[in-house]
Design a protein around this motif. Structure first.
Motif, PDB file in Angstrom:
ATOM      1  N   PRO A 222      34.504  34.836  37.237  1.00 21.19           N
ATOM      2  CA  PRO A 222      35.284  35.912  36.966  1.00 21.19           C
ATOM      3  C   PRO A 222      35.533  36.921  38.234  1.00 21.19           C
ATOM      4  CG  PRO A 222      34.363  35.896  34.894  1.00 21.19           C
ATOM      5  CD  PRO A 222      33.457  34.901  36.076  1.00 21.19           C
ATOM      6  N   GLY A 223      34.046  37.216  38.737  1.00 26.25           N
ATOM      7  CA  GLY A 223      34.213  38.139  40.013  1.00 26.25           C
ATOM      8  C   GLY A 223      34.700  37.575  41.220  1.00 26.25           C
ATOM      9  N   PHE A 224      34.764  36.169  41.405  1.00 24.10           N
ATOM     10  CA  PHE A 224      35.261  35.612  42.290  1.00 24.10           C
ATOM     11  C   PHE A 224      36.852  35.313  42.206  1.00 24.10           C
ATOM     12  CE2 PHE A 224      31.245  34.584  44.140  1.00 24.10           C
ATOM     13  CZ  PHE A 224      31.490  34.582  45.614  1.00 24.10           C
ATOM     14  N   ASN A 225      37.232  35.354  41.005  1.00 24.76           N
ATOM     15  CA  ASN A 225      38.643  35.328  40.615  1.00 24.76           C
ATOM     16  C   ASN A 225      39.193  36.533  41.099  1.00 24.76           C
ATOM     17  OD1 ASN A 225      37.972  33.587  37.613  1.00 24.76           O
ATOM     18  ND2 ASN A 225      38.163  32.772  39.638  1.00 24.76           N
ATOM     19  N   SER A 226      38.668  37.714  40.922  1.00 22.22           N
ATOM     20  CA  SER A 226      39.294  38.956  41.411  1.00 22.22           C
ATOM     21  C   SER A 226      39.525  39.074  43.050  1.00 22.22           C
ATOM     22  CB  SER A 226      38.320  40.002  40.885  1.00 22.22           C
ATOM     23  OG  SER A 226      37.298  40.052  41.593  1.00 22.22           O
ATOM     24  N   ILE A 227      38.596  38.417  43.635  1.00 25.72           N
ATOM     25  CA  ILE A 227      38.384  38.296  45.185  1.00 25.72           C
ATOM     26  C   ILE A 227      39.481  37.312  45.705  1.00 25.72           C
ATOM     27  CG2 ILE A 227      37.168  38.169  47.263  1.00 25.72           C
ATOM     28  CD1 ILE A 227      34.802  38.769  45.818  1.00 25.72           C
TER      29      ILE A 227
END
Length: 292
Positions: A222-227
């Motif tokens: 999810p963290g990389f999904n936001s980036i």
């Protein structure tokens, strides 16, 4: 490449000459063994993570059974006084008791997608499995970037891994497939270079399979999904990315099994020595023959 010819007497002139040549650079050898370490821990910790929810879906949602039912699952069901493991692929159900779905722990069958001997940790612990997985995932990415940088600057990819036009002709490929099927491997001067099947396999793993695993792994975060939200669109959602990640890992395991088998039948010590010391022994004057 440098070569050193071992001494031979006049009476041995009819025998094949043994020649040492420098096959693998220090950078290739170090990154190879670090990859072995990383991928071993990534596989075992990844199976620990998979065990927490042993179902694979295609789509955006996955866990919602009605819109996106799983098309691959590994589970167990009770059958009288015992349990049975079953692996489902679409409508096909396979009894895999003792291997997948249900395996022995402390002498008794227990419901578990992958058995304890192949997961890290051996007991069911998703949080610890994720920590192991993420640590070695970043270790693997850094090691891979070093290898890619070296391969590009030193010309390793162009010189050793890119197939020539002649190697890609249907006739040549069919010949090499036939030779490998008979367990006949290049000898003498031909063994100085990778054959076309080796080159295609290594290029496919290095430039397709491993990057696919890294990108799908990032897509599940999810963290990389936001980036990088576009990754979700590229792979059709987080659940689809998880499925592709699992399939890519399975293909990598198949590659490793074939790779080890080829090492065993083509000369264990010679292949290991070349990946430890860098030097490989050629027998000049020796034609292709069945391995003994």
């Amino acid at each position: 490449m440098t070569s050193v010819t071992t001494g031979t007497s006049d009476t041995e002139m009819s025998k094949p000459k043994k020649v040492l040549f420098y096959r693998h650079s220090v950078a290739v050898r170090i990154t190879h063994w670090l990859n072995v370490l990383c991928l071993s821990f990534l596989l075992m910790s990844g199976l620990q993570i998979f065990n927490a929810h042993p179902h694979l879906y295609w789509g955006q949602y996955g866990a919602d059974a009605l819109p996106d039912p799983s098309f691959i699952s590994i589970g167990a069901f009770r059958d009288g006084d015992t349990i049975k493991g079953v692996t489902r692929i679409g409508a096909l159900a396979i009894n895999t008791t003792g291997v997948l779905g249900a395996s022995k722990e402390d002498g008794e069958l227990s419901p578990r997608a992958f058995p304890s001997w192949i997961t890290i940790p051996s007991y069911q612990d998703l949080a610890t499995g994720r920590r192991w997985h993420f640590f070695f995932a970043w270790f693997f990415v850094i090691n891979g970037l070093v290898y890619l940088l070296y391969g590009s600057i030193a010309g390793h990819f162009r010189r050793d891994l890119v197939p020539t036009r002649d190697q890609l002709t249907p006739t040549h490929l069919a010949h090499e497939i036939s030779e490998h099927a008979r367990l006949r491997f290049p000898k003498g001067e031909e063994a100085r270079h990778y054959n076309s099947l080796q080159k295609l396999a290594y290029v496919g793993v290095i430039f397709i399979l491993l990057p696919l695993m890294v990108l799908t792994g990032l897509t599940m975060s999810p963290g990389f999904n936001s980036i990088f939200p576009w990754l979700l669109d590229v792979f059709g959602g987080r659940q689809s990315a998880r499925t592709i990640h699992f399939i890519a890992a399975s293909l990598l395991v198949a590659f490793v099994i074939v790779h080890i088998a080829m090492v065993l039948v083509s000369g264990v010590w010679n292949n290991l020595r070349s990946m430890i010391t860098g030097y490989y022994v050629l027998k000049i004057g020796q034609e292709k023959e069945m391995p003994k």
